[in-house]
Scaffold this active site. Structure first.
Site, short mmCIF file in Angstrom:
data_model
loop_
_atom_site.label_atom_id
_atom_site.label_comp_id
_atom_site.label_asym_id
_atom_site.label_seq_id
_atom_site.Cartn_x
_atom_site.Cartn_y
_atom_site.Cartn_z
N ASP A 26 -8.33 -9.59 2.58
CA ASP A 26 -9.76 -9.60 2.06
C ASP A 26 -10.71 -10.71 2.83
OD1 ASP A 26 -12.26 -8.93 0.84
OD2 ASP A 26 -11.60 -9.83 -0.97
N ASP A 30 -14.23 -9.26 -2.01
CA ASP A 30 -14.34 -8.07 -3.13
C ASP A 30 -13.13 -7.77 -3.73
OD1 ASP A 30 -13.45 -6.99 -0.94
OD2 ASP A 30 -15.07 -5.26 -0.85
N ASP A 34 -9.76 -5.68 4.21
CA ASP A 34 -10.76 -5.13 5.24
C ASP A 34 -10.34 -5.39 6.50
OD1 ASP A 34 -11.83 -7.69 5.82
OD2 ASP A 34 -12.92 -7.35 3.77
N ASP A 103 -3.38 6.44 11.28
CA ASP A 103 -2.95 7.25 10.31
C ASP A 103 -3.97 8.36 10.11
OD1 ASP A 103 -1.55 8.52 8.24
OD2 ASP A 103 -1.01 6.52 7.49
N ASP A 211 0.12 12.45 8.80
CA ASP A 211 0.62 12.56 7.63
C ASP A 211 0.86 14.30 7.16
OD1 ASP A 211 0.64 11.02 4.83
OD2 ASP A 211 -0.66 12.97 4.37
N GLU A 273 4.94 12.61 10.06
CA GLU A 273 5.65 12.41 8.88
C GLU A 273 6.17 13.90 8.18
OE1 GLU A 273 4.84 10.73 4.40
OE2 GLU A 273 3.17 12.10 5.30
N HIS A 346 4.00 2.22 2.61
CA HIS A 346 3.02 2.37 1.46
C HIS A 346 3.45 3.55 0.41
CE1 HIS A 346 1.92 6.06 3.87
NE2 HIS A 346 1.25 6.40 2.89
N ASP A 347 4.57 4.37 0.60
CA ASP A 347 4.88 5.25 -0.23
C ASP A 347 6.38 4.88 -1.03
OD1 ASP A 347 2.70 6.72 -0.35
OD2 ASP A 347 3.52 8.24 1.50
#
Length: 579
Positions: A26, A30, A34, A103, A211, A273, A346-347
């Site tokens: 970050d 916030d 980013d 992605d 994806d 994927e 990430h999954d």
């Protein structure tokens, strides 16, 4: 075809690094990562040695599924910055020799995408057929339980159909109700997607990770209806046979390749994927002559520890099953196509907590797992923090979880009432996607150097000892071991293109295999155990050169046998025949 040193694509010797932007760095306080934060950490990627960065979605999105619900394919969400910020990041990565893959989610959009807003505005909308709209079952009142057009269950719990009161019909969403499926049967949809993909390539992007790309073709009956699936839980059924590897999937992929990639510059990458894909599917997808995808993500190996109740009912891994699955993919794609290699993304939960030991032997098990994976034939993928040995977050309250899949699971189990909250929490602690999404641990300061504000997801408390600063300072760390693995793939043709042969397939604790090319052979040994393991590897390896190990004094072979310490990995090389 079998790739040779003369014709192998560049990505056979590359390593890809996945950035999940909201948790990477970050820059503005916030609490959400980013693009300008990425700019601050490019030196980390360069030092690691990766060749490609894959960004999880940064498009404009309501963030119902953390960006996998896209409302504008050609803009950056303000959470992450601007298109100009992205251009700056891409230019900075390119200047350091790193390619950029986006992605891309084209099985579905957000329900706030202009295409869907127009589609749902009227049954007569010119974009009505851009999505899957169907009436209620014959003889049933629209909007009543069981009136859905099919009985399919969603990946995120509940039915796959959402009733739209304004137009009196249902729309299909295999995932969240805010993620309506695009209708790829409509050629206008396909052309709009291809135009958008070309726009990104023209902007300088080097390829796409697609994806759930194998879900884009649905099995449509002659009357336009879709078939029920066999009943599973309650009134819901398993519709996967109707939408996984559907009848026109390969046609669509070949058309996409022709429309988007043909005639473009060299150096592009297209990865799919493909949940549910078999080795036979993988051969079709990645056969260069078919011009579909360069490689795919298989899910077989990351489902091996799912219990009878699914992913949130985990069971211990049987290493023999893992060897059988990965060995089958290595053999199946040896002469046609190419493997992608991954533990984390990430999954998935953190691999050191899942298949390793994230306590006493965190460093050893993390480096062993990395060694075993990276020495397979294929392109390795490193998920942010994996190179630091980051562990599961072990979030101890249901209120700490943020992932939509986990929240839907909690709601469903509570409604059904047959699983206790304690059991639900145990499943989430082991398998929730939030485990991979805690902020990257850069240093030992408050919030791990990720943000000066309050992070969107709590930082793992172990960041005080597990962080990039500490890893960089220790020559034997997980980070430096990953650096050595990546350099080995860059430098050694055997790692890049050598044949793969599984050894000791029935050993319950040791993963062993060889790689061979032009008379040079590598032996890879990895112990999946906290106890010492003695293994017979056969003749020819005594006095072999140690290429890499995760102990100060790596194991050697004597008399055809080796003794491996807890979670030890060692790679040996010989140029002599092994008998």
């Amino acid at each position: 075809m079998t790739f040779t040193a003369d014709d192998a694509p560049w990505w056979t010797g590359a390593v890809v690094y996945q950035i999940y932007p909201r948790s990477f760095q970050d820059s503005d306080g916030d609490g959400v990562g980013d693009l300008r934060g990425v700019l601050q950490r490019i030196d980390h990627l360069v030092e690691l040695g990766v060749d490609v960065v894959w960004f999880s979605p940064i498009y404009r999105s309501p963030q119902d599924d953390n960006g996998y619900d896209i409302s504008d394919y050609q803009d950056v969400d303000q959470l992450f910055g601007t298109l100009e910020d992205l251009d700056e990041v891409v230019a900075a990565l390119h200047a350091r020799g790193i390619k950029v893959v986006m992605d891309l989610v084209v099985n579905h959009t957000s329900d706030e995408h202009p295409w869907f807003v127009e589609s749902r505005s009227s049954v007569d909308s010119p974009k009505r057929d851009w999505y899957w709209w169907r009436p209620a079952r014959p003889g049933m009142a629209p909007g009543t339980p069981g009136a859905e057009p099919t009985n399919w269950g969603s990946f995120f719990s509940g039915p796959t159909w959402e009733y739209d009161q304004a137009t009196g019909e249902y729309y299909l969403h295999l995932f969240s109700r805010k993620q309506p499926d695009l209708n790829w049967e409509n050629p206008q949809v396909r052309q709009a997607v291809y135009a958008m993909m070309r726009w990104w390539l023209d902007r300088g992007i080097d390829g796409f990770r697609m994806d759930v790309i194998n879900l884009i073709s649905k099995a449509v009956r002659e009357d336009g209806s879709l078939a029920d699936g066999p009943a599973t839980t309650g009134a819901l059924g398993d519709g996967s046979a109707q939408y996984t590897h559907g009848p026109r999937l390969h046609e669509f992929l070949q058309e996409m390749h022709h429309e988007v990639f043909d005639g473009r510059r060299d150096g592009l990458l297209l990865v799919g994927e493909t949940p549910g894909a078999t080795v036979e599917d993988g051969r079709l997808f990645t056969d260069p002559a078919r011009r579909e995808l360069d490689m795919v993500f298989t899910f077989e190996h990351v489902g091996l520890d799912h219990g009878p109740g699914g992913k949130y009912d985990p069971r211990p891994l049987d290493l023999r099953d893992l060897k059988a699955v990965l060995g089958r993919w290595q053999a199946g794609l040896a002469d046609v196509g190419w493997n992608s290699l991954y533990w984390d993304n990430h999954d998935q939960p953190r691999i050191v907590s899942r298949f390793g030991d994230d306590g006493e032997y965190r460093r050893e098990s993390a480096t062993m797992l990395a060694t075993v994976l990276h020495l397979h034939r294929g392109t390795p993928y490193v998920y942010q923090g994996e190179e630091l040995g980051m562990t599961n977050a072990h979030l101890r309250s249901l209120d700490d979880y943020r992932d939509i899949e986990a929240l839907r699971y909690v709601a469903q189990t509570r409604a059904q009432g047959h699983v206790s909250d304690d059991a639900v929490l145990a499943g989430l602690m082991a398998m929730s996607r939030d485990n991979a999404r805690t902020p990257v641990q850069w240093d030992a300061s408050r919030h791990a150097g990720f943000t000066t504000g309050e992070p969107w997801l709590p930082v793992n408390p172990n960041h005080r000892s597990v962080n990039a600063e500490a890893e960089r300072a220790d020559p034997s760390s997980v980070f430096h071991h990953y650096r050595r693995l990546i350099a080995l793939r860059h430098d050694d043709p055997v790692v890049r293109l050598g044949d793969f042969t599984m050894l000791l397939p029935e050993h319950p604790h040791v993963y062993a295999f060889t790689r061979a090319l032009d008379g040079v052979r590598l032996l890879v040994l990895g112990s999946f155990s906290g106890d010492e393991q003695a293994v017979e590897v056969g003749p020819g390896w005594d006095d072999a050169e140690v290429v890499l190990g995760n102990h100060a004094e790596p194991a050697r072979v004597a008399g055809g046998a080796a003794a491996l310490r807890p979670w030890e990995a060692v790679v040996l090389r010989t140029a002599a025949p092994t008998g």
